[in-house]
Design a protein around this motif. Structure first.
Motif, PDB file in Angstrom:
ATOM      1  N   ARG A   1      -7.598 -14.712  -5.076  1.00 58.63           N
ATOM      2  CA  ARG A   1      -8.281 -13.978  -6.152  1.00 58.63           C
ATOM      3  C   ARG A   1      -9.339 -14.859  -6.810  1.00 58.63           C
ATOM      4  O   ARG A   1     -10.445 -14.400  -7.112  1.00 58.63           O
ATOM      5  N   ASP A   2      -9.010 -16.135  -7.016  1.00 63.51           N
ATOM      6  CA  ASP A   2      -9.936 -17.043  -7.697  1.00 63.51           C
ATOM      7  C   ASP A   2     -11.227 -17.252  -6.908  1.00 63.51           C
ATOM      8  O   ASP A   2     -12.298 -17.455  -7.499  1.00 63.51           O
ATOM      9  N   ILE A   3     -11.142 -17.237  -5.575  1.00 56.24           N
ATOM     10  CA  ILE A   3     -12.315 -17.562  -4.756  1.00 56.24           C
ATOM     11  C   ILE A   3     -12.971 -16.325  -4.150  1.00 56.24           C
ATOM     12  O   ILE A   3     -13.921 -16.441  -3.364  1.00 56.24           O
ATOM     13  N   GLY A   4     -12.469 -15.123  -4.464  1.00 57.93           N
ATOM     14  CA  GLY A   4     -13.140 -13.908  -4.047  1.00 57.93           C
ATOM     15  C   GLY A   4     -12.820 -13.408  -2.659  1.00 57.93           C
ATOM     16  O   GLY A   4     -13.643 -12.709  -2.043  1.00 57.93           O
ATOM     17  N   ILE A   5     -11.639 -13.704  -2.146  1.00 61.56           N
ATOM     18  CA  ILE A   5     -11.214 -13.166  -0.851  1.00 61.56           C
ATOM     19  C   ILE A   5     -10.853 -11.684  -1.038  1.00 61.56           C
ATOM     20  O   ILE A   5     -10.258 -11.313  -2.059  1.00 61.56           O
ATOM     21  N   PRO A   6     -11.188 -10.809  -0.091  1.00 63.30           N
ATOM     22  CA  PRO A   6     -10.837  -9.383  -0.230  1.00 63.30           C
ATOM     23  C   PRO A   6      -9.344  -9.172  -0.444  1.00 63.30           C
ATOM     24  O   PRO A   6      -8.512  -9.959   0.025  1.00 63.30           O
ATOM     25  N   ASN A   7      -9.026  -8.089  -1.149  1.00 63.17           N
ATOM     26  CA  ASN A   7      -7.640  -7.778  -1.489  1.00 63.17           C
ATOM     27  C   ASN A   7      -6.947  -7.086  -0.320  1.00 63.17           C
ATOM     28  O   ASN A   7      -6.886  -5.852  -0.254  1.00 63.17           O
ATOM     29  N   GLY A   8      -6.432  -7.882   0.610  1.00 58.09           N
ATOM     30  CA  GLY A   8      -5.686  -7.352   1.742  1.00 58.09           C
ATOM     31  C   GLY A   8      -6.579  -6.720   2.789  1.00 58.09           C
ATOM     32  O   GLY A   8      -7.811  -6.705   2.685  1.00 58.09           O
ATOM     33  N   ILE A   9      -5.952  -6.160   3.825  1.00 53.46           N
ATOM     34  CA  ILE A   9      -6.732  -5.571   4.902  1.00 53.46           C
ATOM     35  C   ILE A   9      -7.480  -4.328   4.418  1.00 53.46           C
ATOM     36  O   ILE A   9      -8.492  -3.935   5.001  1.00 53.46           O
ATOM     37  N   GLY A  10      -7.017  -3.734   3.321  1.00 54.93           N
ATOM     38  CA  GLY A  10      -7.760  -2.629   2.722  1.00 54.93           C
ATOM     39  C   GLY A  10      -9.116  -3.061   2.221  1.00 54.93           C
ATOM     40  O   GLY A  10     -10.065  -2.270   2.199  1.00 54.93           O
ATOM     41  N   GLY A  11      -9.239  -4.321   1.835  1.00 54.30           N
ATOM     42  CA  GLY A  11     -10.509  -4.829   1.326  1.00 54.30           C
ATOM     43  C   GLY A  11     -11.568  -4.995   2.389  1.00 54.30           C
ATOM     44  O   GLY A  11     -12.745  -5.198   2.065  1.00 54.30           O
ATOM     45  N   VAL A  12     -11.175  -4.941   3.677  1.00 54.44           N
ATOM     46  CA  VAL A  12     -12.156  -5.044   4.764  1.00 54.44           C
ATOM     47  C   VAL A  12     -12.226  -3.746   5.565  1.00 54.44           C
ATOM     48  O   VAL A  12     -12.737  -3.718   6.685  1.00 54.44           O
ATOM     49  N   GLY A  13     -11.686  -2.664   4.989  1.00 56.34           N
ATOM     50  CA  GLY A  13     -11.912  -1.356   5.576  1.00 56.34           C
ATOM     51  C   GLY A  13     -10.756  -0.693   6.287  1.00 56.34           C
ATOM     52  O   GLY A  13     -10.906   0.414   6.819  1.00 56.34           O
ATOM     53  N   TYR A  14      -9.588  -1.320   6.303  1.00 58.82           N
ATOM     54  CA  TYR A  14      -8.440  -0.708   6.980  1.00 58.82           C
ATOM     55  C   TYR A  14      -7.554   0.036   5.980  1.00 58.82           C
ATOM     56  O   TYR A  14      -7.505  -0.294   4.794  1.00 58.82           O
ATOM     57  N   THR A  15      -6.829   1.026   6.485  1.00 59.63           N
ATOM     58  CA  THR A  15      -5.837   1.747   5.699  1.00 59.63           C
ATOM     59  C   THR A  15      -4.500   1.672   6.422  1.00 59.63           C
ATOM     60  O   THR A  15      -4.414   1.185   7.550  1.00 59.63           O
ATOM     61  N   GLU A  16      -3.478   2.187   5.776  1.00 61.70           N
ATOM     62  CA  GLU A  16      -2.157   2.197   6.402  1.00 61.70           C
ATOM     63  C   GLU A  16      -2.179   2.971   7.715  1.00 61.70           C
ATOM     64  O   GLU A  16      -1.436   2.650   8.653  1.00 61.70           O
ATOM     65  N   ALA A  17      -3.058   3.958   7.820  1.00 64.91           N
ATOM     66  CA  ALA A  17      -3.155   4.752   9.050  1.00 64.91           C
ATOM     67  C   ALA A  17      -3.669   3.924  10.228  1.00 64.91           C
ATOM     68  O   ALA A  17      -3.459   4.304  11.394  1.00 64.91           O
ATOM     69  N   ASP A  18      -4.332   2.794   9.958  1.00 65.90           N
ATOM     70  CA  ASP A  18      -4.856   1.947  11.036  1.00 65.90           C
ATOM     71  C   ASP A  18      -3.823   0.970  11.586  1.00 65.90           C
ATOM     72  O   ASP A  18      -4.046   0.367  12.639  1.00 65.90           O
ATOM     73  N   VAL A  19      -2.724   0.790  10.883  1.00 63.99           N
ATOM     74  CA  VAL A  19      -1.743  -0.231  11.270  1.00 63.99           C
ATOM     75  C   VAL A  19      -1.243  -0.038  12.704  1.00 63.99           C
ATOM     76  O   VAL A  19      -1.171  -1.015  13.473  1.00 63.99           O
ATOM     77  N   PRO A  20      -0.886   1.183  13.148  1.00 61.67           N
ATOM     78  CA  PRO A  20      -0.421   1.329  14.532  1.00 61.67           C
ATOM     79  C   PRO A  20      -1.444   0.875  15.577  1.00 61.67           C
ATOM     80  O   PRO A  20      -1.059   0.469  16.680  1.00 61.67           O
ATOM     81  N   ASP A  21      -2.729   0.932  15.229  1.00 60.55           N
ATOM     82  CA  ASP A  21      -3.756   0.471  16.167  1.00 60.55           C
ATOM     83  C   ASP A  21      -3.898  -1.050  16.149  1.00 60.55           C
ATOM     84  O   ASP A  21      -4.325  -1.641  17.152  1.00 60.55           O
ATOM     85  N   LEU A  22      -3.563  -1.682  15.022  1.00 62.11           N
ATOM     86  CA  LEU A  22      -3.673  -3.139  14.923  1.00 62.11           C
ATOM     87  C   LEU A  22      -2.506  -3.867  15.581  1.00 62.11           C
ATOM     88  O   LEU A  22      -2.670  -4.961  16.138  1.00 62.11           O
ATOM     89  N   VAL A  23      -1.326  -3.269  15.525  1.00 60.56           N
ATOM     90  CA  VAL A  23      -0.113  -3.952  15.987  1.00 60.56           C
ATOM     91  C   VAL A  23      -0.198  -4.420  17.443  1.00 60.56           C
ATOM     92  O   VAL A  23       0.163  -5.574  17.746  1.00 60.56           O
ATOM     93  N   PRO A  24      -0.668  -3.593  18.392  1.00 59.25           N
ATOM     94  CA  PRO A  24      -0.713  -4.069  19.778  1.00 59.25           C
ATOM     95  C   PRO A  24      -1.557  -5.327  19.960  1.00 59.25           C
ATOM     96  O   PRO A  24      -1.217  -6.197  20.767  1.00 59.25           O
ATOM     97  N   GLY A  25      -2.657  -5.432  19.198  1.00 59.58           N
ATOM     98  CA  GLY A  25      -3.488  -6.623  19.295  1.00 59.58           C
ATOM     99  C   GLY A  25      -2.749  -7.870  18.848  1.00 59.58           C
ATOM    100  O   GLY A  25      -2.931  -8.957  19.414  1.00 59.58           O
ATOM    101  N   THR A  26      -1.922  -7.741  17.818  1.00 60.93           N
ATOM    102  CA  THR A  26      -1.100  -8.870  17.382  1.00 60.93           C
ATOM    103  C   THR A  26      -0.056  -9.220  18.432  1.00 60.93           C
ATOM    104  O   THR A  26       0.157 -10.402  18.747  1.00 60.93           O
ATOM    105  N   MET A  27       0.598  -8.225  18.988  1.00 61.30           N
ATOM    106  CA  MET A  27       1.682  -8.482  19.935  1.00 61.30           C
ATOM    107  C   MET A  27       1.185  -9.121  21.228  1.00 61.30           C
ATOM    108  O   MET A  27       1.966  -9.732  21.959  1.00 61.30           O
TER     109      MET A  27
END
Length: 427
Positions: A372-398
């Motif tokens: 917060r002090d240095i201005g990093i976006p607030n979670g993945i929502g801060g860079v354009g993702y929503t909870e609905a995007d999580v199923p699409d992100l998981v395979p890339g992590t795995m």
């Protein structure tokens, strides 16, 4: 000898280091030790425009070393941008050596150029499994001097090369000790013009490198390997721990100051450069885990996010932002595996922080306060993702099993889903 089933051996390596204001002007002298006559300077357009690559070329000429500047590095390199860089280097070669001047993007691109002009093959031959074939470089590479202009990736210390595979929308890499630069030349004056947003993002990469390395699986918990089977990431160990602790101490002293007063505070800039290099000496051997594994699809599947301080010609999530966005939740998940390490890391990063009533929350609270002090976006929502995007992100992590295997508490697909979901907002 008794039959050993658990690992008993760890390895540690780092290139020689030349550090200090004006160090870039001594590269010509350093290259004379390798008998080179012609080198390729690898950089990006932004760094080239600031003059450091040309300044370097001028100093090389005084030592009768011919050079050419390639400034086609793509910020957050892709398989396409690296292939084009390799094609250029092959067409204009041969080269006796290479000098990378820039952030991790330039240094990693130079590593790929060095590998693929020293030996036959294409990128996918060497990229880590399961995405690539993980071919081992068959012999030595040419001398490579790495000159970082951002305090972040620590790529000047590591044996990794990271890139986006565009067709899969995933970030991955090449990992082998032969990729490690021959010499790291770290000149803090080269970072004085960095925008605060870039300083913040790159600094979070340092922070995650140090934290993930420090909390990685202890090296003896891995199954015993034959020498030819051992990977670059061998788990946390007594030597990597020392470098990570020192890196976190420097971050506590200077990170906020570098973001807030970076154009004038030389000491803060120097400390951040040291912190990046030290963290590279840590994670480049012990490894990183969940935050970096999550960061790869977060960066690779970006939608419309264009961060301040970076080129605006295309959407991107800077690597340091991408890996930091799920870090608080990832360390909540891994806390049980090594509580004392998580608490020690929190104390190093913020010695004055009040102890949280729930020990599990100590490190996440230190991280979110810093972000917060240095201005990093607030979670993945801060860079354009929503909870609905999580199923699409998981395979890339795995797909990042090389990284997830380093976590002391191996996550399942459900665990990663929960971490990403809870990271839509961090505060």
């Amino acid at each position: 000898m008794p039959e050993l089933t658990e690992e008993t051996i760890f390895t540690w390596g780092a290139p020689p280091l030349k550090f200090g204001a004006g160090a870039i002007d001594e590269i010509g002298f350093e290259l004379t030790a390798y008998g080179v006559g012609r080198v390729l300077i690898v950089t990006d357009p932004g760094v080239h425009a600031l003059g450091a690559p040309q300044r370097l070329a001028d100093t090389l000429r005084r030592y009768e070393i011919a050079s050419e500047i390639f400034d086609g590095v793509h910020v957050e390199p892709t398989d396409d941008s690296m292939a084009k860089a390799v094609e250029y280097a092959r067409a204009q070669g041969p080269w006796d050596g290479f000098v990378a001047v820039g952030g991790g993007s330039a240094i990693d691109t130079a590593k790929a150029i060095n590998l693929l002009t020293s030996h036959p093959g294409e990128l996918m031959d060497y990229i880590n499994k399961p995405i690539g074939n993980a071919k081992v470089p068959p012999g030595p590479l040419k001398p490579l001097i790495a000159v970082p202009t951002t305090a972040g990736t620590g790529s000047e210390s590591t044996a990794m090369c990271v890139l986006d595979v565009l067709s899969m929308k995933v970030k991955t890499g090449i990992s082998h000790w032969r990729l490690r630069p021959t010499l790291a030349v770290v000149d803090p004056l080269l970072t004085m013009t960095l925008p605060p947003e870039v300083t913040a993002a790159a600094g979070m990469d340092i922070t995650c490198h140090a934290l993930e390395s420090y909390t990685a699986r202890w090296y003896t918990t891995f199954d015993r390997k034959k020498p030819e089977e051992r990977v670059t990431y061998c788990g946390s160990n007594p030597v990597s721990d020392l470098w990570c602790e020192k890196s976190m101490t420097l971050l506590a002293q200077s990170f906020r100051a570098a973001v807030q007063r970076g154009t004038t505070d030389v000491e803060a800039r120097a400390n951040m450069m040291l912190a990046a290099t030290f963290a590279g000496m840590g994670f480049g051997n012990s490894g990183v885990h969940i935050p970096h594994a999550n960061g790869y699809p977060i960066a690779g599947m970006v939608k419309d996010y264009r961060p301040a301080g970076y080129p605006q010609d295309e959407p991107m999530v800077p690597h340091g932002q991408a890996v930091s966005l799920t870090a608080p939740e990832a360390f909540r998940f891994s806390f049980d595996s090594a509580p004392e390490r998580h608490l020690r890391a929190a104390a190093l990063l913020d010695p004055g922080a009040d102890e949280h009533s729930d020990p599990r929350e100590q490190l996440p609270s230190v991280l979110t306060r810093l972000m917060r002090d240095i201005g990093i976006p607030n979670g993945i929502g801060g860079v354009g993702y929503t909870e609905a995007d999580v199923p699409d992100l998981v395979p890339g992590t795995m797909k990042q099993q090389r990284l997830l295997a380093t976590c002391p508490k191996t996550p399942t697909e459900d665990d990663i889903t929960a971490i990403l979901t809870r990271s839509v907002e961090n505060w």
